[in-house]
Enzyme design. Structure first.
Site, PDB file in Angstrom:
ATOM      1  N   HIS A   1      -9.938  -5.644  -2.619  1.00  0.00           N
ATOM      2  CA  HIS A   1      -8.590  -5.771  -2.062  1.00  0.00           C
ATOM      3  C   HIS A   1      -8.671  -6.049  -0.577  1.00  0.00           C
ATOM      4  O   HIS A   1      -9.497  -5.486   0.130  1.00  0.00           O
ATOM      5  CB  HIS A   1      -7.733  -4.535  -2.333  1.00  0.00           C
ATOM      6  CG  HIS A   1      -8.363  -3.235  -1.952  1.00  0.00           C
ATOM      7  ND1 HIS A   1      -9.344  -2.636  -2.713  1.00  0.00           N
ATOM      8  CD2 HIS A   1      -8.168  -2.421  -0.889  1.00  0.00           C
ATOM      9  CE1 HIS A   1      -9.712  -1.507  -2.144  1.00  0.00           C
ATOM     10  NE2 HIS A   1      -9.023  -1.354  -1.027  1.00  0.00           N
TER      11      HIS A   1
ATOM     12  N   ASP B   1       0.859  -1.188   0.000  1.00  0.00           N
ATOM     13  CA  ASP B   1       0.000   0.000   0.000  1.00  0.00           C
ATOM     14  C   ASP B   1       0.895   1.238   0.000  1.00  0.00           C
ATOM     15  O   ASP B   1       1.851   1.304   0.770  1.00  0.00           O
ATOM     16  CB  ASP B   1      -0.913  -0.022   1.240  1.00  0.00           C
ATOM     17  CG  ASP B   1      -2.026   0.996   1.153  1.00  0.00           C
ATOM     18  OD1 ASP B   1      -1.722   2.195   0.963  1.00  0.00           O
ATOM     19  OD2 ASP B   1      -3.200   0.607   1.279  1.00  0.00           O
ATOM     20  N   ILE B   2       0.600   2.199  -0.864  1.00  0.00           N
ATOM     21  CA  ILE B   2       1.476   3.383  -0.945  1.00  0.00           C
ATOM     22  C   ILE B   2       1.262   4.356   0.217  1.00  0.00           C
ATOM     23  O   ILE B   2       2.042   5.281   0.389  1.00  0.00           O
ATOM     24  CB  ILE B   2       1.324   4.193  -2.261  1.00  0.00           C
ATOM     25  CG1 ILE B   2      -0.117   4.279  -2.691  1.00  0.00           C
ATOM     26  CG2 ILE B   2       2.260   3.718  -3.339  1.00  0.00           C
ATOM     27  CD1 ILE B   2      -0.354   5.414  -3.652  1.00  0.00           C
TER      28      ILE B   2
HETATM   29  P1  AMP Z   1      -9.875   1.461   0.414  1.00  0.00           P
HETATM   30  O1  AMP Z   1     -10.515   1.345  -0.956  1.00  0.00           O
HETATM   31  O2  AMP Z   1     -10.641   2.381   1.325  1.00  0.00           O
HETATM   32  O3  AMP Z   1      -9.606   0.105   1.034  1.00  0.00           O
HETATM   33  O4  AMP Z   1      -8.454   2.176   0.232  1.00  0.00           O
HETATM   34  C1  AMP Z   1      -7.648   1.932  -0.888  1.00  0.00           C
HETATM   35  C2  AMP Z   1      -6.216   1.718  -0.460  1.00  0.00           C
HETATM   36  O5  AMP Z   1      -5.450   1.606  -1.651  1.00  0.00           O
HETATM   37  C3  AMP Z   1      -5.603   2.873   0.360  1.00  0.00           C
HETATM   38  O6  AMP Z   1      -5.019   2.326   1.532  1.00  0.00           O
HETATM   39  C4  AMP Z   1      -4.576   3.486  -0.578  1.00  0.00           C
HETATM   40  O7  AMP Z   1      -3.428   3.965   0.094  1.00  0.00           O
HETATM   41  C5  AMP Z   1      -4.234   2.316  -1.494  1.00  0.00           C
HETATM   42  N1  AMP Z   1      -3.793   2.716  -2.819  1.00  0.00           N
HETATM   43  C6  AMP Z   1      -4.401   3.557  -3.680  1.00  0.00           C
HETATM   44  N2  AMP Z   1      -3.702   3.659  -4.825  1.00  0.00           N
HETATM   45  C7  AMP Z   1      -2.632   2.860  -4.687  1.00  0.00           C
HETATM   46  C8  AMP Z   1      -1.516   2.525  -5.529  1.00  0.00           C
HETATM   47  N3  AMP Z   1      -1.393   3.055  -6.745  1.00  0.00           N
HETATM   48  N4  AMP Z   1      -0.587   1.654  -5.049  1.00  0.00           N
HETATM   49  C9  AMP Z   1      -0.716   1.123  -3.821  1.00  0.00           C
HETATM   50  N5  AMP Z   1      -1.738   1.390  -2.980  1.00  0.00           N
HETATM   51  C10 AMP Z   1      -2.674   2.250  -3.402  1.00  0.00           C
END
Ligand code: AMP
Length: 137
Positions: free
Chosen positions: A93, A29-30
């Site tokens: 995810h 996760d970024i």
């Molecule tokens: P949620 O949909 O609420 O579970 O959150 C989405 C998660 O995806 C968050 O923790 C973001 O930090 C993560 N996220 C979003 N874009 C990216 C990316 N390009 N690479 C890695 N993690 C990501």
């Protein structure tokens, strides 16, 4: 329009990959809650985790388990916590978060600021641990 995670699957945007097979992908996760915070996705773009077909669900969880065991080998923690939120990215995810305390999986807390080198190092170590685990299965 493809989700940001589908674009990662298609290599249109980069990620810090920790594990992959033909159906699933795991990457850091970024905006991590803890070092080693990893997302596990089905490559097929399915929005809601409870829309994942039964014939994929078991293998999705098994894949996530192997990734969690790999994270445990690299990041000192008591356990790997799992969470599913999905309010930001409409592509199923599982969050795998190394836990020392319950606070480590509080999504309201400030996220860690890791450097590219730190992300790469963590991802590389987890990827190696994952390969070791798979080679023993
Ligand atoms: P949620 O949909 O609420 O579970 O959150 C989405 C998660 O995806 C968050 O923790 C973001 O930090 C993560 N996220 C979003 N874009 C990216 C990316 N390009 N690479 C890695 N993690 C990501």
């Amino acid at each position: 329009m493809a989700s940001i995670f589908t674009r990662i699957v298609n290599r249109e945007i980069p990620c810090y990959k920790v594990a992959e097979d033909d159906r699933f992908l795991a990457f850091l996760d970024i905006n991590p809650l803890a070092q080693g915070h990893t997302l596990v996705i089905p490559k097929e773009e399915i929005d809601y985790i409870f829309e994942i077909p039964d014939n994929l669900l078991g293998d999705y969880f098994r894949f996530s388990k192997s990734v969690a065991l790999a994270i445990e080998q690299v990041i000192p923690c008591q356990r790997i916590g799992i969470a599913v939120i999905g309010l930001e990215v409409p592509h199923a995810h599982i969050h795998l978060v190394p836990l020392q305390t319950i606070y480590d999986i509080d999504f309201k807390k400030p996220k860690l600021n890791l450097t590219t080198d730190e992300f790469q190092s963590i991802a590389g170590q987890i990827a190696e641990a994952y390969e070791r685990i798979c080679s023993k299965e």
